[in-house]
Design a protein around this motif. Structure first.
Motif, short mmCIF file in Angstrom:
data_model
loop_
_atom_site.label_atom_id
_atom_site.label_comp_id
_atom_site.label_asym_id
_atom_site.label_seq_id
_atom_site.Cartn_x
_atom_site.Cartn_y
_atom_site.Cartn_z
N ARG A 81 0.76 -1.06 -0.19
CA ARG A 81 -0.07 0.26 -0.28
C ARG A 81 1.32 1.53 0.18
N GLY A 82 0.09 2.36 -0.98
CA GLY A 82 1.24 3.45 -1.13
C GLY A 82 0.95 4.62 -0.04
N TRP A 83 1.86 5.28 0.11
CA TRP A 83 1.47 6.99 0.69
C TRP A 83 0.48 7.53 -0.28
N ASP A 84 -0.66 8.34 0.78
CA ASP A 84 -1.34 9.19 0.30
C ASP A 84 -1.15 10.61 0.41
N ASP A 85 -0.53 11.51 -0.16
CA ASP A 85 -0.08 12.40 -0.18
C ASP A 85 -0.83 13.72 0.33
N LYS A 86 -1.90 13.40 -0.06
CA LYS A 86 -3.46 14.42 0.49
C LYS A 86 -2.87 14.29 1.07
N ALA A 87 -3.84 13.00 1.78
CA ALA A 87 -4.46 12.46 3.23
C ALA A 87 -3.17 12.61 4.16
N LYS A 88 -2.15 12.57 4.04
CA LYS A 88 -1.34 12.09 4.49
C LYS A 88 -1.72 11.30 5.78
N ARG A 89 -1.64 9.74 4.94
CA ARG A 89 -1.58 8.46 5.64
C ARG A 89 -1.26 7.71 4.23
N LEU A 90 -1.25 6.32 4.94
CA LEU A 90 -0.96 4.99 3.65
C LEU A 90 -2.99 4.88 3.30
N THR A 107 -6.23 3.00 1.96
CA THR A 107 -6.62 1.90 3.16
C THR A 107 -6.02 0.43 1.53
N GLN A 108 -6.02 0.80 0.52
CA GLN A 108 -6.14 -0.14 -0.80
C GLN A 108 -4.77 -0.04 -1.49
N LEU A 109 -4.37 -1.49 -2.03
CA LEU A 109 -3.02 -1.38 -2.76
C LEU A 109 -3.82 -1.57 -3.94
N THR A 110 -3.86 -0.76 -4.48
CA THR A 110 -4.12 -0.07 -6.00
C THR A 110 -3.45 -0.13 -7.05
N ILE A 111 -4.37 -0.28 -8.42
CA ILE A 111 -3.34 -0.23 -9.58
C ILE A 111 -2.53 0.89 -10.19
N GLU A 112 -2.79 2.15 -9.42
CA GLU A 112 -1.20 2.32 -8.99
C GLU A 112 0.25 2.61 -9.00
N GLU A 113 -0.23 1.75 -8.17
CA GLU A 113 1.23 0.76 -7.51
C GLU A 113 1.53 -0.31 -8.29
N VAL A 114 0.38 -0.59 -8.75
CA VAL A 114 1.40 -2.12 -9.93
C VAL A 114 1.62 -1.83 -11.10
N ARG A 115 1.38 -0.11 -11.69
CA ARG A 115 1.39 -0.09 -12.54
C ARG A 115 3.07 0.22 -13.08
N LYS A 116 3.55 0.62 -11.04
CA LYS A 116 4.91 1.03 -11.00
C LYS A 116 6.08 -0.49 -11.73
N LEU A 117 5.47 -1.51 -11.33
CA LEU A 117 5.72 -2.78 -12.51
C LEU A 117 6.85 -2.55 -13.72
N LYS A 118 6.16 -1.73 -14.31
CA LYS A 118 6.44 -1.74 -15.44
C LYS A 118 7.77 -1.25 -15.78
N GLY A 119 7.62 0.07 -15.15
CA GLY A 119 9.27 0.46 -14.46
C GLY A 119 10.47 -0.47 -14.28
N PHE A 120 10.02 -1.38 -13.52
CA PHE A 120 10.89 -2.07 -13.10
C PHE A 120 11.03 -3.28 -13.63
N PHE A 121 10.60 -3.55 -14.62
CA PHE A 121 10.63 -4.72 -15.48
C PHE A 121 11.85 -4.45 -16.58
N SER A 122 10.98 -3.22 -17.06
CA SER A 122 11.69 -2.43 -18.21
C SER A 122 12.94 -1.73 -17.82
N LEU A 123 13.98 -1.67 -16.33
CA LEU A 123 15.09 -1.29 -15.96
C LEU A 123 16.32 -2.03 -15.57
N SER A 124 14.97 -3.46 -15.28
CA SER A 124 16.05 -4.84 -14.70
C SER A 124 15.87 -6.18 -15.48
#
Length: 372
Positions: free
Chosen positions: A114-123, A125-142
């Motif tokens: 679960r990621g950090w919500d900068d606006k609400a200043k808290r973690l 409550t769910q693991l979102t698609i935005e976090e999963v999409r970061k995997l695309k960059g991880f796979f391309s870089l490594s």
């Protein structure tokens, strides 16, 4: 992978983070199952680590990730002078991979949580698609280094629908040389298509000996009797045991048992004091623990009535005598089971509408006394 200065959703308060945990106790079977598959050349791309919260699933995921990233792909085949198959997941803390993982700087590892919500200043409550999409960059870089890549998902139970579908697509079309290690507290709630594409490693509850060793590793020392009580009240979960220690849970449970032992002539001043100990700012966790331990007490009453003998070992002084007196037969067990359902629903409703904590706990104790 993450900003270490932010709150970590995958860490129990009062315990080291799973990546910092040196040893895993009580899960030899799960480790052996993984090593057998690895040594036989049957390293599946998706592993589901299952069991109740706090058994060590995340610690095992980090151990496996460290092992895979620090072990050459051709190690352990026993051919042409290569070393024999590994018998442990242990990797020296001085190994470069171990040091990088500890610093959250290992390029071959991606931690999905679960990621950090900068606006609400808290973690979130769910693991979102935005976090999963970061995997695309991880796979391309490594991908250029040709080595293994490992993804830890902690936890699958927190994925929203879109994120779960994205993980499913990864399992259906896994990137080359990639292993997904997915922590799941309640795997039955996952998409069947996700479960069908994974190998499962089921972790077991810890006994009192392993509980004491695990708690000792977390920085606390236990008497033998306390270790047995913690193992019983936590259902063998180290995470739950640490929460009990953080909020003086052993004494809280002992107070509940002793109070019930005064029934039918309930010690009302003592009951009021117990309720007041859960009220006030910063005591929300103690209130939740009091409600949880009351559920545990009723469950142990039911078990006593059904089986004709109290659960062993005792989790509080004189618990066996009190449980036996109040739940002498299956008929009484049914009464306690009915109360557990009614009282639990009543307490959850009261918690949701912010009833005064002291009044909530006192009401619950009075229900127990009337039933007794």
């Amino acid at each position: 992978m993450s900003d270490p200065d932010l709150p970590q959703p995958d860490q129990v308060d009062g315990a080291p983070h799973p990546r910092e945990t040196a040893r895993l106790f009580g899960q030899d079977n799960a480790e052996a199952t993984f090593l057998k598959a690895y040594s036989a050349g049957r390293l599946h791309h998706g592993w589901l680590l299952t069991g109740a919260k706090g058994l060590g699933k995340a610690t095992l995921a980090w151990r496996i990730a460290r092992f895979l990233l620090a072990t050459p792909p051709d190690a352990g085949d026993g051919l042409f002078g290569a070393p024999p198959p590994p018998t442990t997941l242990d990797i020296s803390p001085d190994h470069p991979v171990a040091r990088r993982m500890l610093a959250l700087s290992e390029p071959g590892l991606f931690l999905l949580r679960r990621g950090w919500d900068d606006k609400a200043k808290r973690l979130r409550t769910q693991l979102t698609i935005e976090e999963v999409r970061k995997l695309k960059g991880f796979f391309s870089l490594s991908a250029a280094d040709g080595g293994r890549r490992v993804v830890i998902v902690d936890a699958m139970d927190e994925l929203n629908t879109n994120a779960a579908n994205a993980i499913l697509k990864l399992l259906e079309e896994p990137p080359a040389n990639t292993t997904l290690l997915m922590v799941a507290h309640q795997p039955s709630r996952l998409l069947p298509t996700i479960r069908s594409r994974c190998r499962e490693l089921r972790l077991a509850p810890l006994d009192a000996e392993d509980m004491a060793r695990a708690i000792g590793q977390a920085g606390a020392e236990l008497r033998s009797d306390d270790a047995q009580a913690l193992a019983a009240l936590s259902s063998g979960s180290v995470g739950a045991a640490i929460r009990l220690l953080n909020h003086d849970g052993l004494r809280l449970y002992a107070d509940l048992v002793a109070l019930l032992g005064t029934a039918p002539r309930l010690d009302r001043p003592r009951a009021i004091a117990l309720g007041e100990s859960t009220a006030g700012k910063g005591k929300e966790a103690r209130l939740d623990l009091a409600l949880s331990l009351t559920d545990t007490l009723m469950a142990r009453l039911v078990r006593t009535g059904v089986t004709g003998q109290p659960p062993a070992p005792e989790a509080a002084p004189h618990e066996a005598d009190i449980l036996t007196r109040l739940a002498p037969n299956p008929h009484s067990a049914r009464r306690w089971a009915d109360l557990a359902q009614h009282a639990g629903d009543r307490a959850r409703h009261a918690r949701a509408v912010n009833v005064d904590p002291a009044a909530l706990v006192l009401d619950l104790v009075l229900q127990l006394a009337r039933a007794a």
